[in-house]
Design a protein around this motif. Structure first.
Motif, PDB file in Angstrom:
ATOM      1  N   THR A   1       0.821  -1.219   0.000  1.00 13.89           N
ATOM      2  CA  THR A   1       0.000   0.000   0.000  1.00 13.89           C
ATOM      3  C   THR A   1       0.853   1.267   0.000  1.00 13.89           C
ATOM      4  N   ARG A   2       2.112   1.170  -0.315  1.00 17.38           N
ATOM      5  CA  ARG A   2       2.996   2.339  -0.236  1.00 17.38           C
ATOM      6  C   ARG A   2       2.526   3.466  -1.155  1.00 17.38           C
ATOM      7  N   LEU A   3       2.193   3.126  -2.406  1.00 12.10           N
ATOM      8  CA  LEU A   3       1.724   4.166  -3.316  1.00 12.10           C
ATOM      9  C   LEU A   3       0.366   4.703  -2.891  1.00 12.10           C
ATOM     10  N   LEU A   4      -0.507   3.835  -2.406  1.00 14.31           N
ATOM     11  CA  LEU A   4      -1.824   4.275  -1.948  1.00 14.31           C
ATOM     12  C   LEU A   4      -1.689   5.239  -0.770  1.00 14.31           C
ATOM     13  N   GLU A   5      -0.809   4.936   0.167  1.00 14.58           N
ATOM     14  CA  GLU A   5      -0.610   5.820   1.306  1.00 14.58           C
ATOM     15  C   GLU A   5      -0.036   7.161   0.866  1.00 14.58           C
ATOM     16  N   ALA A   6       0.899   7.136  -0.094  1.00 12.26           N
ATOM     17  CA  ALA A   6       1.451   8.390  -0.603  1.00 12.26           C
ATOM     18  C   ALA A   6       0.382   9.203  -1.314  1.00 12.26           C
ATOM     19  N   GLN A   7      -0.472   8.526  -2.087  1.00 10.44           N
ATOM     20  CA  GLN A   7      -1.565   9.209  -2.783  1.00 10.44           C
ATOM     21  C   GLN A   7      -2.523   9.858  -1.789  1.00 10.44           C
ATOM     22  N   ALA A   8      -2.930   9.108  -0.772  1.00  8.20           N
ATOM     23  CA  ALA A   8      -3.861   9.640   0.222  1.00  8.20           C
ATOM     24  C   ALA A   8      -3.244  10.808   0.978  1.00  8.20           C
ATOM     25  N   SER A   9      -1.953  10.701   1.299  1.00  6.74           N
ATOM     26  CA  SER A   9      -1.270  11.772   2.023  1.00  6.74           C
ATOM     27  C   SER A   9      -1.227  13.057   1.199  1.00  6.74           C
ATOM     28  N   LYS A  10      -0.921  12.939  -0.072  1.00  4.15           N
ATOM     29  CA  LYS A  10      -0.796  14.121  -0.917  1.00  4.15           C
ATOM     30  C   LYS A  10      -2.150  14.748  -1.252  1.00  4.15           C
ATOM     31  N   VAL A  11      -3.164  13.911  -1.474  1.00  3.38           N
ATOM     32  CA  VAL A  11      -4.448  14.451  -1.900  1.00  3.38           C
ATOM     33  C   VAL A  11      -5.180  15.139  -0.745  1.00  3.38           C
ATOM     34  N   THR A  12      -4.804  14.837   0.478  1.00  2.00           N
ATOM     35  CA  THR A  12      -5.452  15.456   1.638  1.00  2.00           C
ATOM     36  C   THR A  12      -4.655  16.626   2.205  1.00  2.00           C
ATOM     37  N   ASN A  13      -3.555  16.978   1.561  1.00  4.05           N
ATOM     38  CA  ASN A  13      -2.763  18.132   1.959  1.00  4.05           C
ATOM     39  C   ASN A  13      -2.821  19.162   0.827  1.00  4.05           C
ATOM     40  N   ARG A  14      -3.334  20.347   1.114  1.00  7.69           N
ATOM     41  CA  ARG A  14      -3.592  21.323   0.050  1.00  7.69           C
ATOM     42  C   ARG A  14      -2.341  21.638  -0.758  1.00  7.69           C
ATOM     43  N   ASN A  15      -1.234  21.914  -0.097  1.00  3.69           N
ATOM     44  CA  ASN A  15      -0.014  22.286  -0.804  1.00  3.69           C
ATOM     45  C   ASN A  15       0.541  21.123  -1.624  1.00  3.69           C
ATOM     46  N   ALA A  16       0.522  19.924  -1.029  1.00  2.00           N
ATOM     47  CA  ALA A  16       1.024  18.757  -1.741  1.00  2.00           C
ATOM     48  C   ALA A  16       0.132  18.431  -2.940  1.00  2.00           C
ATOM     49  N   ARG A  17      -1.175  18.563  -2.757  1.00  2.00           N
ATOM     50  CA  ARG A  17      -2.096  18.298  -3.863  1.00  2.00           C
ATOM     51  C   ARG A  17      -1.885  19.287  -5.000  1.00  2.00           C
ATOM     52  N   LEU A  18      -1.704  20.550  -4.652  1.00  3.41           N
ATOM     53  CA  LEU A  18      -1.466  21.569  -5.669  1.00  3.41           C
ATOM     54  C   LEU A  18      -0.165  21.288  -6.417  1.00  3.41           C
ATOM     55  N   ALA A  19       0.859  20.822  -5.690  1.00  3.10           N
ATOM     56  CA  ALA A  19       2.142  20.522  -6.328  1.00  3.10           C
ATOM     57  C   ALA A  19       1.996  19.389  -7.337  1.00  3.10           C
ATOM     58  N   VAL A  20       1.236  18.345  -6.988  1.00  5.31           N
ATOM     59  CA  VAL A  20       1.033  17.236  -7.915  1.00  5.31           C
ATOM     60  C   VAL A  20       0.221  17.699  -9.121  1.00  5.31           C
ATOM     61  N   ALA A  21      -0.823  18.489  -8.879  1.00  5.83           N
ATOM     62  CA  ALA A  21      -1.644  18.995  -9.981  1.00  5.83           C
ATOM     63  C   ALA A  21      -0.808  19.844 -10.935  1.00  5.83           C
ATOM     64  N   ARG A  22       0.027  20.702 -10.382  1.00  7.94           N
ATOM     65  CA  ARG A  22       0.893  21.525 -11.245  1.00  7.94           C
ATOM     66  C   ARG A  22       1.856  20.663 -12.038  1.00  7.94           C
ATOM     67  N   GLU A  23       2.378  19.617 -11.416  1.00  5.29           N
ATOM     68  CA  GLU A  23       3.295  18.722 -12.124  1.00  5.29           C
ATOM     69  C   GLU A  23       2.580  17.996 -13.262  1.00  5.29           C
ATOM     70  N   MET A  24       1.306  17.625 -13.041  1.00 10.65           N
ATOM     71  CA  MET A  24       0.528  16.989 -14.110  1.00 10.65           C
ATOM     72  C   MET A  24       0.347  17.939 -15.290  1.00 10.65           C
ATOM     73  N   TYR A  25       0.070  19.190 -15.001  1.00 11.11           N
ATOM     74  CA  TYR A  25      -0.055  20.156 -16.091  1.00 11.11           C
ATOM     75  C   TYR A  25       1.300  20.410 -16.746  1.00 11.11           C
ATOM     76  N   ALA A  26       2.370  20.422 -15.955  1.00 10.34           N
ATOM     77  CA  ALA A  26       3.702  20.643 -16.514  1.00 10.34           C
ATOM     78  C   ALA A  26       4.070  19.550 -17.509  1.00 10.34           C
ATOM     79  N   MET A  27       3.592  18.329 -17.260  1.00  9.85           N
ATOM     80  CA  MET A  27       3.865  17.225 -18.181  1.00  9.85           C
ATOM     81  C   MET A  27       3.179  17.437 -19.525  1.00  9.85           C
ATOM     82  N   ARG A  28       2.142  18.270 -19.564  1.00 12.44           N
ATOM     83  CA  ARG A  28       1.441  18.554 -20.816  1.00 12.44           C
ATOM     84  C   ARG A  28       2.014  19.779 -21.525  1.00 12.44           C
ATOM     85  N   PHE A  29       2.771  20.611 -20.791  1.00 12.38           N
ATOM     86  CA  PHE A  29       3.344  21.827 -21.366  1.00 12.38           C
ATOM     87  C   PHE A  29       4.867  21.768 -21.263  1.00 12.38           C
TER      88      PHE A  29
END
Length: 338
Positions: free
Chosen positions: A113-141
């Motif tokens: 469950t290592r990836l699941l725990e990391a996913q849950a940790s990041k998605v429930t932290n505003r700053n961490a979630r924003l960082a992942v979202a920005r990285e997803m957009y960066a992969m498109r640009f």
């Protein structure tokens, strides 16, 4: 009903049939076939292969090298077939007519469950979630700095990028394009290119969904999309639409096939195979949720990179509020003063 002979105090009996494969014997998610779509057939098992049978004959599909089996209307599945898919870590996804609606999926290959725990940790932290979202957009640009952009600004750039892609592929293929217009309840209501887009997106969603659950992540914990059981599926799939579903849909529409859904699925399967899609998708998800450790200063030791066992270990542990997780299956009564 057969009783457990070992628990009843009698000698254990040999269970008939092919034994389930052990974890090290299975093909890793990123090395498997992408997907196979079946409809109007009987899905059964022959040794370690899934069989699909109709009035034209029987086809054998190696379960251990399959990533996702899309089960369309008219399919009948035996208990043995589902058992083999589960043992092999292949994900079965039940889909609707023409393979463009999702209903349910099977179990995953993941044990840790290592990836699941990391996913849950990041998605429930505003700053961490924003960082992942920005990285997803960066992969498109590629080449653009998204670190200081708000979600509203990122959404605006993404919308403009997608509209531009539609126009470019319409000009390239000569296919007339108005807008993205489709009815989820009526696949044939849209024009040819919109039908192809729907079929291509569903194929992509099925494979991405299979990769996500194979890695042990939650399809519902998205970073950009939210509130839906497949939010993370849509997040990850959006990373690849510009190079897979959109050009595929316009290419198929330009050929004007008799069966647009079937032709789109075949073209998508070839496109994802040629681009080693599974390997890339697995790598992207891991990098988004657990980035590679940064290089340590000269006087410090860097964290070790994850090994194969890091992802695939089949261990049950017990959480402890003070120390690292403890081994499961151990009686700790002698270590505690009541």
């Amino acid at each position: 009903m057969r009783t457990d002979d070992a628990r009843a105090g009698r000698s254990a009996v040999t269970i008939p049939g092919t034994p389930p494969p052990k974890l090290p014997e299975l093909v890793r998610a990123d090395d498997r076939l992408t997907f196979i779509y079946l409809e109007r057939c009987l899905v059964h098992r022959d040794s370690n292969a899934i069989t699909a049978q109709d009035d034209r004959g029987t086809v054998h599909i190696p379960a251990a090298s399959l990533n996702v089996l899309l089960l369309g209307p008219g399919t009948r599945v035996t208990h043995q077939a589902v058992s083999l898919l589960a043992e092999s870590g292949a994900t079965a996804v039940w889909v609707g007519e023409q393979g463009v609606r999702y209903y349910a999926h099977g179990r995953s290959l993941a044990r840790s469950t290592r990836l699941l725990e990391a996913q849950a940790s990041k998605v429930t932290n505003r700053n961490a979630r924003l960082a992942v979202a920005r990285e997803m957009y960066a992969m498109r640009f590629p080449g653009e700095d998204t670190s200081g952009l708000t979600m509203q600004q990122l959404r605006g750039r993404e919308g403009a990028r997608v509209r531009r892609l539609y126009r470019e592929h319409a000009e390239r293929t000569g296919v007339q394009w108005q807008k993205r217009d489709y009815d989820p309840e009526d696949f044939t209501a849209g024009d040819l290119v919109n039908q192809a887009l729907s079929a291509a997106n569903t194929s992509l969603y099925g494979v991405v969904h299979a990769v996500i659950v194979a890695l042990g992540c939650s399809p519902g914990l998205g970073f950009i999309h939210t509130g839906h059981e497949r939010s993370f599926v849509y997040d990850v799939a959006d990373l690849y639409k510009a190079e897979t579903t959109i050009p595929t849909a316009f290419d198929v529409a330009a050929r004007n096939p008799a069966d647009v859904a079937a032709e789109t699925r075949r073209t998508m399967r070839d496109a994802m195979h040629d681009r080693a899609f599974l390997d890339r998708c697995v790598g992207d998800i891991r990098r988004l949720l657990l980035p590679e450790p940064k290089a340590a200063p000269d006087d410090e030791q860097a964290d070790p990179a994850p090994t194969d066992s890091y992802w695939d270990e089949d261990l049950v542990k017990i959480w402890d509020e003070k120390d690292d997780p403890l081994a499961g299956g151990v009686n700790y009564s002698d270590d505690v003063d009541f």
